[in-house]
Write a protein that holds these residues in place. Structure first.
Motif, PDB file in Angstrom:
ATOM      1  N   ARG A   1       0.723   4.399  -2.642  1.00  0.00           N
ATOM      2  CA  ARG A   1       0.593   5.792  -2.187  1.00  0.00           C
ATOM      3  C   ARG A   1       1.703   6.663  -2.757  1.00  0.00           C
ATOM      4  O   ARG A   1       1.452   7.775  -3.240  1.00  0.00           O
ATOM      5  CB  ARG A   1       0.591   5.852  -0.656  1.00  0.00           C
ATOM      6  CG  ARG A   1      -0.745   5.509  -0.016  1.00  0.00           C
ATOM      7  CD  ARG A   1      -0.788   5.937   1.439  1.00  0.00           C
ATOM      8  NE  ARG A   1       0.151   5.177   2.255  1.00  0.00           N
ATOM      9  CZ  ARG A   1      -0.140   4.013   2.855  1.00  0.00           C
ATOM     10  NH1 ARG A   1      -1.345   3.478   2.692  1.00  0.00           N
ATOM     11  NH2 ARG A   1       0.747   3.389   3.594  1.00  0.00           N
TER      12      ARG A   1
ATOM     13  N   GLN B   1      -5.787   4.195  -8.238  1.00  0.00           N
ATOM     14  CA  GLN B   1      -4.506   4.908  -8.176  1.00  0.00           C
ATOM     15  C   GLN B   1      -4.440   6.058  -9.174  1.00  0.00           C
ATOM     16  O   GLN B   1      -3.852   7.090  -8.884  1.00  0.00           O
ATOM     17  CB  GLN B   1      -3.358   3.926  -8.399  1.00  0.00           C
ATOM     18  CG  GLN B   1      -3.286   2.803  -7.374  1.00  0.00           C
ATOM     19  CD  GLN B   1      -3.332   3.266  -5.927  1.00  0.00           C
ATOM     20  OE1 GLN B   1      -3.960   2.631  -5.082  1.00  0.00           O
ATOM     21  NE2 GLN B   1      -2.669   4.370  -5.626  1.00  0.00           N
TER      22      GLN B   1
ATOM     23  N   GLU C   1       0.823  -1.203   0.000  1.00  0.00           N
ATOM     24  CA  GLU C   1       0.000   0.000   0.000  1.00  0.00           C
ATOM     25  C   GLU C   1       0.862   1.261   0.000  1.00  0.00           C
ATOM     26  O   GLU C   1       0.472   2.290  -0.553  1.00  0.00           O
ATOM     27  CB  GLU C   1      -0.948   0.002   1.203  1.00  0.00           C
ATOM     28  CG  GLU C   1      -2.041  -1.054   1.140  1.00  0.00           C
ATOM     29  CD  GLU C   1      -2.949  -0.886  -0.074  1.00  0.00           C
ATOM     30  OE1 GLU C   1      -3.213   0.273  -0.458  1.00  0.00           O
ATOM     31  OE2 GLU C   1      -3.391  -1.899  -0.644  1.00  0.00           O
ATOM     32  N   GLU C   2       2.032   1.181   0.606  1.00  0.00           N
ATOM     33  CA  GLU C   2       2.944   2.328   0.600  1.00  0.00           C
ATOM     34  C   GLU C   2       3.484   2.572  -0.804  1.00  0.00           C
ATOM     35  O   GLU C   2       3.674   3.727  -1.217  1.00  0.00           O
ATOM     36  CB  GLU C   2       4.087   2.101   1.588  1.00  0.00           C
ATOM     37  CG  GLU C   2       3.639   2.049   3.045  1.00  0.00           C
ATOM     38  CD  GLU C   2       4.818   1.914   3.994  1.00  0.00           C
ATOM     39  OE1 GLU C   2       5.977   2.047   3.525  1.00  0.00           O
ATOM     40  OE2 GLU C   2       4.587   1.688   5.185  1.00  0.00           O
TER      41      GLU C   2
ATOM     42  N   ALA D   1      -6.315   8.854  -7.585  1.00  0.00           N
ATOM     43  CA  ALA D   1      -5.522   9.503  -6.535  1.00  0.00           C
ATOM     44  C   ALA D   1      -4.519  10.475  -7.153  1.00  0.00           C
ATOM     45  O   ALA D   1      -4.255  11.560  -6.613  1.00  0.00           O
ATOM     46  CB  ALA D   1      -4.801   8.460  -5.687  1.00  0.00           C
TER      47      ALA D   1
END
Length: 366
Positions: A164, A221, A160-161, A224
């Protein structure tokens, strides 16, 4: 006529490199090569404007490939020593392979500087009366090309990092290129089209990905990355099933991804490959919500034979059974030269196709 992108007559981005530029790439470096690129870009911008297009790109003349030149410039990503990615492409004569250097995520992903900034500035200052468009690979391509094996688990023990940081780097790219005056940005994404092909999903599952839901992750993603896009910037995405030396990599209509893609991806328009039966029918367009544009890629870039204007109009009418005609535009199905090698047609055939698109769009939409 539309006054903002995507336009009724548009194109994906890459254009055939002229022979003089190909020779320059073999013999020149540094400032001398950039000067040769500058002159070639000035001419290709002039020809786009002459064709009647309302936007222009630099033809991706400074790149070797549409995506890897960008991806390798992201902080934390590099080429893997002595390793290559193998992508098998198909054509009527058989199969060929594209083998770029493999990528490795060796550090935290970040944007160290805006990528293609100087390239966009030159394009912006070169165009006259048309919109300069920048094309970059979508965040999905960083993952799709390498998969989990490309990510160092010591750098990202929690995936998940990774996601992000990847989206944050792209968000910063969008912000900074917007500050330079970019109002038309295109995310090129083969992954969302490849995922319609069961064979491609099988490959992803074999390497450990959740292939049945991968498109949902990619949509998340990309969204985002676009969450804070600058006011006045139009974002589009282009999807195709592979384009390398007039060959293709995947098949399948948009049905598998359509409902989530068209309803959830927060872009302003979709450039969709629709030049032959490999792309399926227009039925998935019923999921496109009002206000979003679809650019029908009905004109192939894979060969030089010129399409029939009547056939293009008939196919536009067929698509309009599933989406309002006012939400449609026309373009080639892909770029003419996704890599430096280019597709198997001439520059004159390339521009004849662009002229055809402009003429057809004028007759359909006025």
């Amino acid at each position: 006529m539309r006054t903002s992108p995507p336009f009724r007559a548009d194109h994906v981005g890459s254009l055939l490199r002229p022979p003089a530029l190909l020779r320059a790439r073999e013999s020149l470096t540094g400032d001398a090569l950039r000067e040769a690129e500058d002159e070639a870009i000035k001419e290709v911008v002039r020809r786009q404007q002459e064709a009647g297009l309302q936007s222009a790109t630099d033809g991706e003349f400074r790149r070797a490939s549409w995506h890897m030149d960008f991806i390798y410039r992201l902080g934390g990503i590099g080429q893997a020593a002595d390793e290559h990615i193998t992508v098998r492409f198909h054509n009527e004569q058989g199969d060929i392979e594209f083998t770029p250097a493999a990528l490795r995520v060796h550090d935290r992903i970040r944007l160290t500087e805006p990528i293609f900034a100087d390239d966009f500035t030159f394009l912006r200052d070169t165009v006259t009366g048309v919109v300069p468009k920048l094309t970059i690979p979508s965040p999905s391509m960083v993952h799709y090309r390498g998969g989990p094996a490309a990510i160092d688990p010591k750098v990202y023990p929690d995936v998940e990092e990774f996601w992000r940081d990847l989206s944050a780097a792209y968000a910063e790219q969008v912000r900074r290129i917007g500050a330079m005056g970019c109002t038309s940005l295109q995310f090129d994404d083969t992954s969302l089209a490849y995922l319609n092909d069961p064979a491609q999903r099988a490959e992803l599952a074999e390497r450990g990905d959740d292939a049945e839901h991968m498109h949902l992750r990619y949509i998340k993603q990309i969204n985002a990355a676009l969450a804070a896009k600058p006011a006045g910037m139009t974002i589009t995405t282009h999807m195709c099933r592979g384009n390398f030396r007039s060959s293709w990599a995947a098949s399948g209509g948009y049905d598998f991804v359509a409902e989530a893609l068209f309803n959830e991806l927060k872009v302003d328009g979709f450039f969709l490959e629709y030049d032959d039966e490999r792309s399926g029918g227009f039925e998935p367009l019923r999921f496109v919500p009002p206000g979003k544009m679809v650019v029908l890629g009905l004109v192939t870039t894979k060969h030089g034979e010129l399409e029939s204007k009547d056939t293009l109009k008939r196919r536009i009418d067929e698509a309009a059974k599933f989406i309002d005609l006012d939400q449609l535009c026309l373009s080639p199905q892909c770029g003419f030269s996704s890599t430096v090698e280019g597709n198997q047609l001439t520059a004159d055939q390339q521009f004849a196709k662009l002229h055809l698109i402009v003429e057809t769009a004028q007759e359909v939409w006025g």
